[in-house]
Motif scaffolding. Structure first.
Motif, PDB file in Angstrom:
ATOM      1  N   ALA A 143      -2.118   2.135 -34.300  1.00  0.00           N
ATOM      2  CA  ALA A 143      -2.252   3.409 -33.574  1.00  0.00           C
ATOM      3  C   ALA A 143      -2.617   3.212 -32.105  1.00  0.00           C
ATOM      4  O   ALA A 143      -1.966   3.796 -31.225  1.00  0.00           O
ATOM      5  CB  ALA A 143      -3.254   4.310 -34.277  1.00  0.00           C
ATOM      6  N   PRO A 144      -3.636   2.392 -31.767  1.00  0.00           N
ATOM      7  CA  PRO A 144      -3.921   2.201 -30.336  1.00  0.00           C
ATOM      8  C   PRO A 144      -2.764   1.547 -29.573  1.00  0.00           C
ATOM      9  O   PRO A 144      -2.508   1.892 -28.420  1.00  0.00           O
ATOM     10  CB  PRO A 144      -5.152   1.287 -30.317  1.00  0.00           C
ATOM     11  CG  PRO A 144      -5.724   1.340 -31.663  1.00  0.00           C
ATOM     12  CD  PRO A 144      -4.646   1.737 -32.597  1.00  0.00           C
ATOM     13  N   ILE A 145      -2.063   0.632 -30.224  1.00  0.00           N
ATOM     14  CA  ILE A 145      -0.939  -0.032 -29.556  1.00  0.00           C
ATOM     15  C   ILE A 145       0.183   0.967 -29.279  1.00  0.00           C
ATOM     16  O   ILE A 145       0.730   1.018 -28.177  1.00  0.00           O
ATOM     17  CB  ILE A 145      -0.443  -1.226 -30.398  1.00  0.00           C
ATOM     18  CG1 ILE A 145      -1.437  -2.379 -30.298  1.00  0.00           C
ATOM     19  CG2 ILE A 145       0.931  -1.677 -29.949  1.00  0.00           C
ATOM     20  CD1 ILE A 145      -1.156  -3.537 -31.215  1.00  0.00           C
ATOM     21  N   GLU A 146       0.534   1.765 -30.283  1.00  0.00           N
ATOM     22  CA  GLU A 146       1.614   2.741 -30.079  1.00  0.00           C
ATOM     23  C   GLU A 146       1.239   3.790 -29.047  1.00  0.00           C
ATOM     24  O   GLU A 146       2.077   4.206 -28.244  1.00  0.00           O
ATOM     25  CB  GLU A 146       1.985   3.391 -31.410  1.00  0.00           C
ATOM     26  CG  GLU A 146       2.739   2.455 -32.340  1.00  0.00           C
ATOM     27  CD  GLU A 146       3.113   3.111 -33.645  1.00  0.00           C
ATOM     28  OE1 GLU A 146       2.666   4.249 -33.914  1.00  0.00           O
ATOM     29  OE2 GLU A 146       3.860   2.478 -34.407  1.00  0.00           O
ATOM     30  N   ALA A 147      -0.008   4.212 -29.043  1.00  0.00           N
ATOM     31  CA  ALA A 147      -0.448   5.194 -28.045  1.00  0.00           C
ATOM     32  C   ALA A 147      -0.392   4.594 -26.646  1.00  0.00           C
ATOM     33  O   ALA A 147       0.041   5.261 -25.695  1.00  0.00           O
ATOM     34  CB  ALA A 147      -1.854   5.671 -28.367  1.00  0.00           C
ATOM     35  N   THR A 148      -0.811   3.346 -26.507  1.00  0.00           N
ATOM     36  CA  THR A 148      -0.769   2.685 -25.200  1.00  0.00           C
ATOM     37  C   THR A 148       0.666   2.488 -24.736  1.00  0.00           C
ATOM     38  O   THR A 148       0.978   2.669 -23.553  1.00  0.00           O
ATOM     39  CB  THR A 148      -1.506   1.334 -25.260  1.00  0.00           C
ATOM     40  OG1 THR A 148      -2.812   1.531 -25.793  1.00  0.00           O
ATOM     41  CG2 THR A 148      -1.618   0.715 -23.887  1.00  0.00           C
ATOM     42  N   GLU A 149       1.561   2.121 -25.671  1.00  0.00           N
ATOM     43  CA  GLU A 149       2.976   1.979 -25.305  1.00  0.00           C
ATOM     44  C   GLU A 149       3.559   3.301 -24.818  1.00  0.00           C
ATOM     45  O   GLU A 149       4.339   3.332 -23.871  1.00  0.00           O
ATOM     46  CB  GLU A 149       3.779   1.473 -26.511  1.00  0.00           C
ATOM     47  CG  GLU A 149       3.587   0.017 -26.807  1.00  0.00           C
ATOM     48  CD  GLU A 149       4.321  -0.429 -28.054  1.00  0.00           C
ATOM     49  OE1 GLU A 149       4.816   0.435 -28.819  1.00  0.00           O
ATOM     50  OE2 GLU A 149       4.407  -1.643 -28.274  1.00  0.00           O
ATOM     51  N   GLU A 150       3.159   4.389 -25.461  1.00  0.00           N
ATOM     52  CA  GLU A 150       3.681   5.691 -25.044  1.00  0.00           C
ATOM     53  C   GLU A 150       3.128   6.095 -23.681  1.00  0.00           C
ATOM     54  O   GLU A 150       3.856   6.624 -22.841  1.00  0.00           O
ATOM     55  CB  GLU A 150       3.344   6.748 -26.096  1.00  0.00           C
ATOM     56  CG  GLU A 150       4.054   8.045 -25.840  1.00  0.00           C
ATOM     57  CD  GLU A 150       3.970   8.986 -27.017  1.00  0.00           C
ATOM     58  OE1 GLU A 150       3.801  10.184 -26.762  1.00  0.00           O
ATOM     59  OE2 GLU A 150       4.058   8.523 -28.159  1.00  0.00           O
ATOM     60  N   VAL A 151       1.853   5.829 -23.440  1.00  0.00           N
ATOM     61  CA  VAL A 151       1.252   6.174 -22.150  1.00  0.00           C
ATOM     62  C   VAL A 151       1.892   5.362 -21.027  1.00  0.00           C
ATOM     63  O   VAL A 151       2.142   5.878 -19.933  1.00  0.00           O
ATOM     64  CB  VAL A 151      -0.281   5.948 -22.189  1.00  0.00           C
ATOM     65  CG1 VAL A 151      -0.885   5.982 -20.805  1.00  0.00           C
ATOM     66  CG2 VAL A 151      -0.940   6.986 -23.077  1.00  0.00           C
ATOM     67  N   LEU A 152       2.176   4.095 -21.282  1.00  0.00           N
ATOM     68  CA  LEU A 152       2.782   3.242 -20.257  1.00  0.00           C
ATOM     69  C   LEU A 152       4.279   3.462 -20.099  1.00  0.00           C
ATOM     70  O   LEU A 152       4.901   2.892 -19.203  1.00  0.00           O
ATOM     71  CB  LEU A 152       2.520   1.769 -20.582  1.00  0.00           C
ATOM     72  CG  LEU A 152       1.060   1.325 -20.516  1.00  0.00           C
ATOM     73  CD1 LEU A 152       0.930  -0.131 -20.913  1.00  0.00           C
ATOM     74  CD2 LEU A 152       0.489   1.565 -19.134  1.00  0.00           C
ATOM     75  N   LEU A 189       5.528  -7.066 -26.334  1.00  0.00           N
ATOM     76  CA  LEU A 189       4.911  -8.336 -26.719  1.00  0.00           C
ATOM     77  C   LEU A 189       3.710  -8.653 -25.841  1.00  0.00           C
ATOM     78  O   LEU A 189       2.644  -9.051 -26.332  1.00  0.00           O
ATOM     79  CB  LEU A 189       5.944  -9.465 -26.640  1.00  0.00           C
ATOM     80  CG  LEU A 189       5.465 -10.852 -27.037  1.00  0.00           C
ATOM     81  CD1 LEU A 189       5.197 -10.904 -28.530  1.00  0.00           C
ATOM     82  CD2 LEU A 189       6.491 -11.891 -26.649  1.00  0.00           C
ATOM     83  N   ILE A 190       3.858  -8.455 -24.542  1.00  0.00           N
ATOM     84  CA  ILE A 190       2.744  -8.715 -23.615  1.00  0.00           C
ATOM     85  C   ILE A 190       1.600  -7.745 -23.871  1.00  0.00           C
ATOM     86  O   ILE A 190       0.428  -8.141 -23.934  1.00  0.00           O
ATOM     87  CB  ILE A 190       3.235  -8.639 -22.149  1.00  0.00           C
ATOM     88  CG1 ILE A 190       4.175  -9.807 -21.860  1.00  0.00           C
ATOM     89  CG2 ILE A 190       2.063  -8.621 -21.178  1.00  0.00           C
ATOM     90  CD1 ILE A 190       4.893  -9.711 -20.531  1.00  0.00           C
ATOM     91  N   LEU A 191       1.911  -6.467 -24.049  1.00  0.00           N
ATOM     92  CA  LEU A 191       0.877  -5.463 -24.291  1.00  0.00           C
ATOM     93  C   LEU A 191       0.142  -5.733 -25.603  1.00  0.00           C
ATOM     94  O   LEU A 191      -1.089  -5.737 -25.639  1.00  0.00           O
ATOM     95  CB  LEU A 191       1.497  -4.063 -24.318  1.00  0.00           C
ATOM     96  CG  LEU A 191       0.546  -2.943 -24.724  1.00  0.00           C
ATOM     97  CD1 LEU A 191      -0.478  -2.718 -23.625  1.00  0.00           C
ATOM     98  CD2 LEU A 191       1.311  -1.685 -25.028  1.00  0.00           C
TER      99      LEU A 191
END
Length: 128
Positions: A75-84, A102-104
């Motif tokens: 969940a935090p990874i997907e949210a961060t990907e969407e914000v970025l 991959l980097i994120l």
């Protein structure tokens, strides 16, 4: 989050899930304390009878913690990907999305590892 029809309901659904989980945990903790009381040792593994079965249970508990970590970080990874904005380039530039993701993901996992190693005794920080 991405697969929800009404994304505005996300926070309410997460809150509901936490309240329900808290209720179950509180009931189990209260029942366990009333049943066993002060005879329980500090760590759950110390309460197991000695033998090969207890070693297998300890191994399963360690494996559970190791294998559930990716699920916790999803969940935090997907949210961060969407914000970025990485999710918007998923179809048009799949290689760029792959490298950025991959980097994120590596950065977030290594960051949480760094926090876990740096704050090995949380009690010392909480009582500061």
């Amino acid at each position: 989050y991405r697969s929800m029809e009404n994304k505005e309901d996300y926070s309410r659904s997460v809150d509901s899930a936490f309240y329900i989980s808290f209720g179950f945990y509180a009931l189990m903790a209260t029942g366990g304390y009333l049943f066993w009381g002060a005879s329980v040792l500090d760590q759950i593994t110390l309460n197991l009878p000695q033998g090969p079965l207890s070693h297998a249970l300890i191994l399963l508990m360690v494996l559970n913690n190791m294998l559930s970590y990716p699920l916790t970080m999803t969940a935090p990874i997907e949210a961060t990907e969407e914000v970025l904005g990485l999710t918007s380039i998923r179809v048009e530039k799949p290689f760029t999305f792959f490298v950025g993701s991959l980097i994120l993901r590596s950065s977030l996992v290594l960051g949480t590892l760094g926090v876990a190693l740096g704050v090995s005794n949380f009690a010392s920080i909480a009582t500061f």
